[in-house]
Design an enzyme around this catalytic site. Structure first.
Site, PDB file in Angstrom:
ATOM      1  N   VAL A 135     -12.234  70.129  47.063  1.00 25.12           N
ATOM      2  CA  VAL A 135     -11.109  70.835  47.691  1.00 25.12           C
ATOM      3  C   VAL A 135     -11.542  71.418  49.037  1.00 25.12           C
ATOM      4  CG1 VAL A 135     -10.098  71.404  45.441  1.00 25.12           C
ATOM      5  CG2 VAL A 135     -11.672  73.028  46.511  1.00 25.12           C
TER       6      VAL A 135
ATOM      7  N   HIS B 167      -7.801  67.157  43.099  1.00 19.48           N
ATOM      8  CA  HIS B 167      -7.760  68.555  42.673  1.00 19.48           C
ATOM      9  C   HIS B 167      -7.213  69.493  43.737  1.00 19.48           C
ATOM     10  CE1 HIS B 167     -11.200  67.405  39.699  1.00 19.48           C
ATOM     11  NE2 HIS B 167     -10.011  67.000  39.286  1.00 19.48           N
TER      12      HIS B 167
ATOM     13  N   CYS C  84       3.283  79.194  46.778  1.00 22.43           N
ATOM     14  CA  CYS C  84       3.918  80.424  46.289  1.00 22.43           C
ATOM     15  C   CYS C  84       4.238  80.284  44.797  1.00 22.43           C
ATOM     16  CB  CYS C  84       5.219  80.692  47.069  1.00 22.43           C
ATOM     17  SG  CYS C  84       6.087  82.128  46.450  1.00 22.43           S
TER      18      CYS C  84
ATOM     19  N   GLN D  60     -12.664  64.766  44.280  1.00 21.76           N
ATOM     20  CA  GLN D  60     -12.402  65.934  43.419  1.00 21.76           C
ATOM     21  C   GLN D  60     -12.558  67.208  44.248  1.00 21.76           C
ATOM     22  OE1 GLN D  60     -14.452  65.425  39.309  1.00 21.76           O
ATOM     23  NE2 GLN D  60     -15.644  64.198  40.753  1.00 21.76           N
TER      24      GLN D  60
ATOM     25  N   CYS E  49       3.633  85.363  49.728  1.00 22.77           N
ATOM     26  CA  CYS E  49       4.496  84.423  50.468  1.00 22.77           C
ATOM     27  C   CYS E  49       5.509  85.232  51.281  1.00 22.77           C
ATOM     28  CB  CYS E  49       5.206  83.536  49.441  1.00 22.77           C
ATOM     29  SG  CYS E  49       6.550  82.553  50.073  1.00 22.77           S
TER      30      CYS E  49
HETATM   31  C1  BV8 Z   1      -5.845  68.097  32.985  1.00 26.57           C
HETATM   32  C2  BV8 Z   1     -10.276  72.572  41.583  1.00 26.57           C
HETATM   33  C3  BV8 Z   1      -4.027  67.815  31.497  1.00 26.57           C
HETATM   34  C4  BV8 Z   1     -10.337  74.034  41.549  1.00 26.57           C
HETATM   35  C5  BV8 Z   1     -11.307  71.671  39.600  1.00 26.57           C
HETATM   36  C6  BV8 Z   1      -9.839  64.788  28.765  1.00 26.57           C
HETATM   37  C7  BV8 Z   1      -8.651  64.361  29.371  1.00 26.57           C
HETATM   38  C8  BV8 Z   1      -7.883  65.251  30.137  1.00 26.57           C
HETATM   39  C9  BV8 Z   1      -8.314  66.583  30.315  1.00 26.57           C
HETATM   40  C10 BV8 Z   1      -9.475  66.999  29.707  1.00 26.57           C
HETATM   41  C11 BV8 Z   1     -10.231  66.118  28.943  1.00 26.57           C
HETATM   42  N1  BV8 Z   1     -11.327  66.808  28.500  1.00 26.57           N
HETATM   43  C12 BV8 Z   1     -11.284  68.055  28.964  1.00 26.57           C
HETATM   44  C13 BV8 Z   1     -10.162  68.224  29.697  1.00 26.57           C
HETATM   45  C14 BV8 Z   1      -9.766  69.473  30.341  1.00 26.57           C
HETATM   46  C15 BV8 Z   1     -10.358  69.651  31.738  1.00 26.57           C
HETATM   47  C16 BV8 Z   1     -11.796  69.234  31.829  1.00 26.57           C
HETATM   48  O1  BV8 Z   1     -12.109  68.119  32.253  1.00 26.57           O
HETATM   49  N2  BV8 Z   1     -12.707  70.153  31.473  1.00 26.57           N
HETATM   50  C17 BV8 Z   1     -14.128  69.871  31.601  1.00 26.57           C
HETATM   51  C18 BV8 Z   1     -14.862  71.113  32.100  1.00 26.57           C
HETATM   52  C19 BV8 Z   1     -14.639  69.422  30.235  1.00 26.57           C
HETATM   53  N3  BV8 Z   1      -9.562  68.915  32.705  1.00 26.57           N
HETATM   54  C20 BV8 Z   1      -8.485  69.546  33.225  1.00 26.57           C
HETATM   55  O2  BV8 Z   1      -8.093  70.632  32.869  1.00 26.57           O
HETATM   56  C21 BV8 Z   1      -7.718  68.783  34.294  1.00 26.57           C
HETATM   57  N4  BV8 Z   1      -6.328  68.839  33.966  1.00 26.57           N
HETATM   58  O3  BV8 Z   1      -6.462  67.249  32.435  1.00 26.57           O
HETATM   59  O4  BV8 Z   1      -4.547  68.427  32.666  1.00 26.57           O
HETATM   60  C22 BV8 Z   1      -2.616  68.180  31.495  1.00 26.57           C
HETATM   61  C23 BV8 Z   1      -1.657  67.163  31.590  1.00 26.57           C
HETATM   62  C24 BV8 Z   1      -0.327  67.517  31.547  1.00 26.57           C
HETATM   63  C25 BV8 Z   1       0.060  68.879  31.449  1.00 26.57           C
HETATM   64  C26 BV8 Z   1      -0.920  69.876  31.388  1.00 26.57           C
HETATM   65  C27 BV8 Z   1      -2.265  69.537  31.402  1.00 26.57           C
HETATM   66  C28 BV8 Z   1      -7.840  69.477  35.647  1.00 26.57           C
HETATM   67  C29 BV8 Z   1      -9.261  69.448  36.129  1.00 26.57           C
HETATM   68  C30 BV8 Z   1      -9.313  70.008  37.566  1.00 26.57           C
HETATM   69  C31 BV8 Z   1     -10.023  71.328  37.558  1.00 26.57           C
HETATM   70  N5  BV8 Z   1     -10.195  71.778  38.938  1.00 26.57           N
HETATM   71  N6  BV8 Z   1     -11.412  72.086  40.854  1.00 26.57           N
HETATM   72  C32 BV8 Z   1     -11.374  74.541  42.522  1.00 26.57           C
HETATM   73  O5  BV8 Z   1     -12.264  73.753  42.934  1.00 26.57           O
HETATM   74  O6  BV8 Z   1     -11.284  75.705  42.839  1.00 26.57           O
HETATM   75  S1  BV8 Z   1     -12.637  70.944  38.874  1.00 26.57           S
HETATM   76  C33 BV8 Z   1     -14.083  71.218  39.718  1.00 26.57           C
HETATM   77  O7  BV8 Z   1     -15.055  70.385  39.043  1.00 26.57           O
HETATM   78  C34 BV8 Z   1     -14.109  70.732  41.160  1.00 26.57           C
HETATM   79  O8  BV8 Z   1     -12.956  70.052  41.584  1.00 26.57           O
HETATM   80  C35 BV8 Z   1     -15.273  69.731  41.133  1.00 26.57           C
HETATM   81  O9  BV8 Z   1     -15.157  68.779  42.085  1.00 26.57           O
HETATM   82  C36 BV8 Z   1     -15.092  69.196  39.778  1.00 26.57           C
HETATM   83  C37 BV8 Z   1     -16.120  68.298  39.219  1.00 26.57           C
HETATM   84  O10 BV8 Z   1     -17.377  68.868  39.447  1.00 26.57           O
HETATM   85  P1  BV8 Z   1     -18.351  68.035  40.430  1.00 26.57           P
HETATM   86  O11 BV8 Z   1     -17.621  67.745  41.687  1.00 26.57           O
HETATM   87  O12 BV8 Z   1     -18.899  66.874  39.689  1.00 26.57           O
HETATM   88  O13 BV8 Z   1     -19.440  69.115  40.761  1.00 26.57           O
HETATM   89  P2  BV8 Z   1     -20.673  69.527  39.837  1.00 26.57           P
HETATM   90  O14 BV8 Z   1     -21.258  70.779  40.401  1.00 26.57           O
HETATM   91  O15 BV8 Z   1     -20.262  69.480  38.403  1.00 26.57           O
HETATM   92  O16 BV8 Z   1     -21.719  68.336  40.030  1.00 26.57           O
HETATM   93  C38 BV8 Z   1     -22.299  68.105  41.292  1.00 26.57           C
HETATM   94  C39 BV8 Z   1     -23.103  66.825  41.159  1.00 26.57           C
HETATM   95  O17 BV8 Z   1     -23.691  66.522  42.422  1.00 26.57           O
HETATM   96  C40 BV8 Z   1     -24.253  66.931  40.171  1.00 26.57           C
HETATM   97  O18 BV8 Z   1     -24.271  65.764  39.378  1.00 26.57           O
HETATM   98  C41 BV8 Z   1     -25.496  66.995  41.059  1.00 26.57           C
HETATM   99  O19 BV8 Z   1     -26.615  66.366  40.457  1.00 26.57           O
HETATM  100  C42 BV8 Z   1     -25.045  66.204  42.256  1.00 26.57           C
HETATM  101  N7  BV8 Z   1     -25.692  66.544  43.531  1.00 26.57           N
HETATM  102  C43 BV8 Z   1     -26.124  67.768  43.953  1.00 26.57           C
HETATM  103  N8  BV8 Z   1     -26.604  67.659  45.218  1.00 26.57           N
HETATM  104  C44 BV8 Z   1     -26.470  66.355  45.580  1.00 26.57           C
HETATM  105  C45 BV8 Z   1     -25.895  65.645  44.515  1.00 26.57           C
HETATM  106  N9  BV8 Z   1     -25.623  64.321  44.580  1.00 26.57           N
HETATM  107  C46 BV8 Z   1     -25.945  63.678  45.728  1.00 26.57           C
HETATM  108  N10 BV8 Z   1     -26.500  64.292  46.791  1.00 26.57           N
HETATM  109  C47 BV8 Z   1     -26.772  65.622  46.759  1.00 26.57           C
HETATM  110  N11 BV8 Z   1     -27.330  66.227  47.834  1.00 26.57           N
HETATM  111 ZN    ZN Z   2       7.698  82.253  48.117  1.00 26.33          ZN
END
Ligand code: BV8
Ligand code: ZN
Length: 238
Positions: free
Chosen positions: A102, A118, A126, A100, A147
């Site tokens: 980037v 992602h 662009c 996930q 772009c």
């Molecule tokens: C979509 C890129 C549909 C940008 C990101 C059900 C089905 C489908 C969609 C949904 C659904 N329910 C809700 C949705 C909508 C939404 C969604 O999921 N919302 C959430 C908030 C509820 N999903 C979407 O919008 C997706 N698109 O489904 O489109 C569609 C289909 C057709 C036409 C139109 C639409 C798109 C989701 C992508 C969003 N983009 N990132 C950028 O990064 O700039 S998401 C973002 O969150 C990052 O990519 C990140 O990777 C991702 C997940 O977060 P985590 O990686 O888990 O990071 P987090 O901080 O949360 O957790 C870190 C973990 O590490 C913790 O557990 C922590 O304890 C642990 N940790 C910390 N340190 C350590 C550790 N573990 C081990 N060792 C350590 N040292």
């Molecule tokens: Zn262009």
């Protein structure tokens, strides 16, 4: 730690391995996670800025956030967890890394077989002509960037509400379905459809091993929930 020994044996026996990583695997490289402490920028949450609406409303603000992230990611190096996955890819006949993230740290570590669900912060796209290109400058001189065609450029990532790259979830599901072991590393498992791969792998018969410093919604249903930093635990699993 009996769990660790058992999980290590299960992984050693596996011929086919799939891995899902999240921001937690890059935490020990110094990159703040999204939902952990330090992940906020000027009190904005990722969900507020990583959306097409936020970009349409204020492309400069969204680009300031990405510039801030590019700068900290550019200083980061892969950690032992990223390197352990490169070794695993070499050791296993069938291996797929589904990320996930980037930040590009898996690429820097040398991972090859990778599905970037992602997108990639080091690519631009662009908004007018649709062309996309790499740009690894830690910070961009002029915000928002444009772009060559004059159109507004956006980061080459998938925002909330946007579909994932065509076909990539099918490929990820195929890897999860054929995996003997499915590793889930450093993800809060709240973002879909990526998080859906965990129950999907379980239902398809994989042994699921979670590595996280905290428990998640899936910790109770995986085969092994190993609590601790990925940089320490993952090398011990190999
Ligand atoms: C979509 C890129 C549909 C940008 C990101 C059900 C089905 C489908 C969609 C949904 C659904 N329910 C809700 C949705 C909508 C939404 C969604 O999921 N919302 C959430 C908030 C509820 N999903 C979407 O919008 C997706 N698109 O489904 O489109 C569609 C289909 C057709 C036409 C139109 C639409 C798109 C989701 C992508 C969003 N983009 N990132 C950028 O990064 O700039 S998401 C973002 O969150 C990052 O990519 C990140 O990777 C991702 C997940 O977060 P985590 O990686 O888990 O990071 P987090 O901080 O949360 O957790 C870190 C973990 O590490 C913790 O557990 C922590 O304890 C642990 N940790 C910390 N340190 C350590 C550790 N573990 C081990 N060792 C350590 N040292
Ligand atoms: Zn262009």
């Amino acid at each position: 730690m009996a769990d660790l020994d058992q999980a290590r044996r299960r992984l050693a026996e596996a011929q086919s391995v799939a891995v899902l990583t999240g921001a937690g695997i890059s935490a020990e490289s110094g990159i703040p996670t999204f939902r952990g402490s330090g992940g906020l920028w000027k009190n904005y949450r990722a969900e507020d800025l990583a959306t097409p609406e936020a970009f349409a409303r204020d492309p400069r603000l969204v680009w300031e956030w990405y510039n801030w992230r590019r700068e900290s990611i550019a200083k980061a190096a892969p950690n032992p967890a990223h390197q352990a996955l490169v070794k695993l890819e070499i050791d296993k006949p069938h291996f797929t890394l589904i990320t996930q993230n980037v930040d590009g740290l898996h690429d820097l570590a040398g991972s090859g077989r990778m599905l970037k669900l992602h997108g990639d912060i080091w690519r631009m796209r662009c908004t007018s002509c649709g062309s996309n290109w790499p740009d690894r400058r830690p910070t961009l001189p002029k915000l928002p960037p444009h772009c060559a065609c004059g159109g507004l450029a956006r980061p080459g990532v998938v925002w909330f509400g946007e579909p994932l790259p065509e076909g990539i979830m099918k490929e990820a599901e195929h890897a999860a379905a054929s995996a003997h072991v499915f590793l889930v590393i450093g993800t809060s498992a709240v973002v879909y459809p990526a998080a859906g791969l965990v129950p999907f792998a379980k239902q398809s018969g994989a042994s699921v091993i979670e590595i996280n410093t905290e428990s998640t919604a899936f910790s109770g249903s995986v085969d092994f929930a190993l609590q601790g930093p990925a940089g320490e635990l993952l090398p011990k699993l190999l």
